[in-house]
Design a protein around this motif. Structure first.
Motif, PDB file in Angstrom:
ATOM      1  N   MET A   1       1.047  -1.014   0.008  1.00 31.84           N
ATOM      2  CA  MET A   1      -0.180   0.040  -0.273  1.00 31.84           C
ATOM      3  C   MET A   1       0.707   1.051   0.215  1.00 31.84           C
ATOM      4  O   MET A   1       2.022   1.346   0.769  1.00 31.84           O
TER       5      MET A   1
ATOM      6  N   MET B   1      -9.514   1.577   4.866  1.00 30.47           N
ATOM      7  CA  MET B   1      -8.492   1.216   3.734  1.00 30.47           C
ATOM      8  C   MET B   1      -7.406   0.949   4.051  1.00 30.47           C
ATOM      9  O   MET B   1      -6.882  -0.683   4.321  1.00 30.47           O
ATOM     10  N   VAL B   2      -7.059   0.850   5.611  1.00 27.39           N
ATOM     11  CA  VAL B   2      -5.783   0.141   5.659  1.00 27.39           C
ATOM     12  C   VAL B   2      -5.907  -0.799   6.605  1.00 27.39           C
ATOM     13  O   VAL B   2      -6.099  -1.823   7.011  1.00 27.39           O
TER      14      VAL B   2
ATOM     15  N   ALA C   1      -7.230  -3.314   4.237  1.00 30.13           N
ATOM     16  CA  ALA C   1      -5.743  -4.285   4.376  1.00 30.13           C
ATOM     17  C   ALA C   1      -4.756  -4.924   5.116  1.00 30.13           C
ATOM     18  O   ALA C   1      -4.312  -5.794   4.528  1.00 30.13           O
TER      19      ALA C   1
ATOM     20  N   VAL D   1      -2.334  -7.528   3.268  1.00 31.85           N
ATOM     21  CA  VAL D   1      -1.137  -6.870   3.269  1.00 31.85           C
ATOM     22  C   VAL D   1      -0.195  -6.679   4.280  1.00 31.85           C
ATOM     23  O   VAL D   1      -1.438  -6.069   5.240  1.00 31.85           O
TER      24      VAL D   1
ATOM     25  N   TYR E   1       3.506  -1.577   3.958  1.00 33.00           N
ATOM     26  CA  TYR E   1       3.406   0.144   3.543  1.00 33.00           C
ATOM     27  C   TYR E   1       4.894   1.434   3.393  1.00 33.00           C
ATOM     28  O   TYR E   1       5.320   1.404   4.248  1.00 33.00           O
TER      29      TYR E   1
ATOM     30  N   SER F   1       1.052   0.340  -5.280  1.00 35.62           N
ATOM     31  CA  SER F   1      -0.369   0.858  -5.906  1.00 35.62           C
ATOM     32  C   SER F   1      -0.603   1.976  -4.820  1.00 35.62           C
ATOM     33  O   SER F   1      -0.964   1.742  -3.183  1.00 35.62           O
TER      34      SER F   1
ATOM     35  N   LEU G   1      -8.719  -0.215  -3.700  1.00 35.48           N
ATOM     36  CA  LEU G   1      -7.833  -0.766  -3.309  1.00 35.48           C
ATOM     37  C   LEU G   1      -9.083  -2.521  -2.746  1.00 35.48           C
ATOM     38  O   LEU G   1      -7.947  -3.364  -3.392  1.00 35.48           O
TER      39      LEU G   1
END
Length: 377
Positions: A16, A39-40, A43, A48, A51, A253, A261
């Motif tokens: 991310m 979003m975090v 993720a 994910v 970062y 991205s 996302l």
């Protein structure tokens, strides 16, 4: 989520990036922290674990916001990357205070990944100048455990990367470059990947969709792709291209909304690299896109022998093409600052000597005039 082995750890293949987080009222310096937090959280839930932020992202706010958001998660659950801001030459003698401030902003005691940011024509001499002590300081932080893995990002050309690697390559553990199917040839990313491979340095990808320009294609090109993979979106093709390059470990991205996302995480839930035929077709589309928008310089260099000003015309045309295709951006202006005034497009006297020997019949003097106008305007 696909994971890639890096030394003794597993990194999510999708990272991310925190350069294009959602913002309030279009103001890049006002991150929508609630939206970014959602979003975090998503993720993290979907696996994910990488970062990426930087000192200058979102007018200096990215590190602060990411620090606050990631503070909610166990430190061992994520890998955090940030960078020394050498894109600004005034920072070169400030590596220690900047590094200390970054730790505070990100609310961590160490960085998993730390990069020399944006190695390029403008700053390569300063990066290599021992009087600033940047390399020695960062190596000291690595020995102290405050930097776990040291690398660099590069927007500069092949020659710049080679110089940096000749000096520090044995200490670099990863490199972040602009890599996508358009820049495979346009920015000679293929040669950069091969150079890094020679040094046994894995590739981190930035700009996989070239700032969103590869997120959609004209109907003609999209139809060609759908015939080969009806289930894949246009952005997914760009990611599948990268999955076919074995040196790629992490693809960053800069997702600016929740939908982007979700779609990217869905793409990276499985590895479906392009086969040889699909790669050929996609790179063919890239060539056709470029043919319509850039000058057809082949780098034959017939022109340089006839230029009374001694200009490196092929290199200048390459920068002109980049600037025109991107419709601005920082790469061309940044590269030109490394050139003396007498070697820039403004030095062209419009004599036409170069045009008389150009096999592609490029109107070089007009291109130089236009380039000078775009940069100085």
């Amino acid at each position: 989520m696909i994971y890639k082995k890096f030394q003794d750890i597993e990194l999510s293949a999708l990272g991310m990036g925190a350069m294009r987080l959602p913002v309030v009222d279009g103001n890049d310096g006002r991150i929508d922290e609630a939206a970014a937090g959602e979003m975090v959280a998503y993720a993290m839930e979907k696996g994910v674990n990488y970062y990426d932020t930087a000192w200058g992202y979102h007018e200096g706010q990215s590190e602060l916001v990411m620090g606050r958001l990631l503070k909610a998660y166990p430190r061992e659950n994520f890998y955090l990357a940030t960078k020394f801001p050498g894109y600004d030459l005034s920072n070169m003698d400030k590596v220690q205070p900047i590094f200390e401030e970054q730790l505070k902003k990100c609310q961590v005691e160490y960085f998993d990944f730390y990069l020399f940011h944006n190695v390029c024509e403008m700053n390569i001499d300063a990066y290599l100048d021992e009087k600033y002590g940047i390399f020695s300081y960062l190596m000291e932080q690595k020995r102290a455990g405050r930097v776990r893995h040291l690398g660099f990002s590069a927007h500069g050309g092949y020659g710049v990367m080679k110089r940096f690697l000749e000096a520090y390559g044995s200490h670099m553990e990863f490199c972040q470059i602009q890599l996508n199917y358009l820049d495979w040839s346009f920015q000679d990313a293929r040669a950069k990947v091969e150079l890094l491979n020679e040094h046994h340095i894995p590739v981190w990808v930035m700009e996989p969709l070239r700032g969103g320009r590869l997120a959609s294609l004209s109907g003609e090109y999209e139809a060609e792709l759908l015939k080969m993979r009806s289930e894949e979106s246009v952005p997914a093709w760009a990611f599948r291209f990268l999955q076919a390059i074995p040196q790629v470990t992490v693809t960053l991205s800069g997702m600016s909304n929740f939908q982007q996302l979700k779609e990217n995480i869905r793409t990276f839930s499985e590895e479906k690299a392009l086969n040889g035929e699909e790669m050929k077709a996609l790179l063919g589309i890239a060539d056709r896109i470029l043919e319509k928008k850039v000058l057809p310089c082949t780098g034959c260099r017939y022109c340089t022998a006839h230029c009374p000003q001694g200009l490196d015309i092929p290199s200048l045309l390459s920068l002109y093409n980049e600037h025109c295709f991107t419709e601005g951006g920082f790469i061309a202006p940044m590269a030109l600052t490394a050139l003396p005034q007498e070697k820039r497009p403004t030095a062209c006297i419009g004599c036409g000597s170069c045009e008389s020997v150009c096999p592609q019949q490029i109107e070089i003097s007009q291109a130089m005039k236009d380039f000078a106008g775009k940069i100085n305007g």
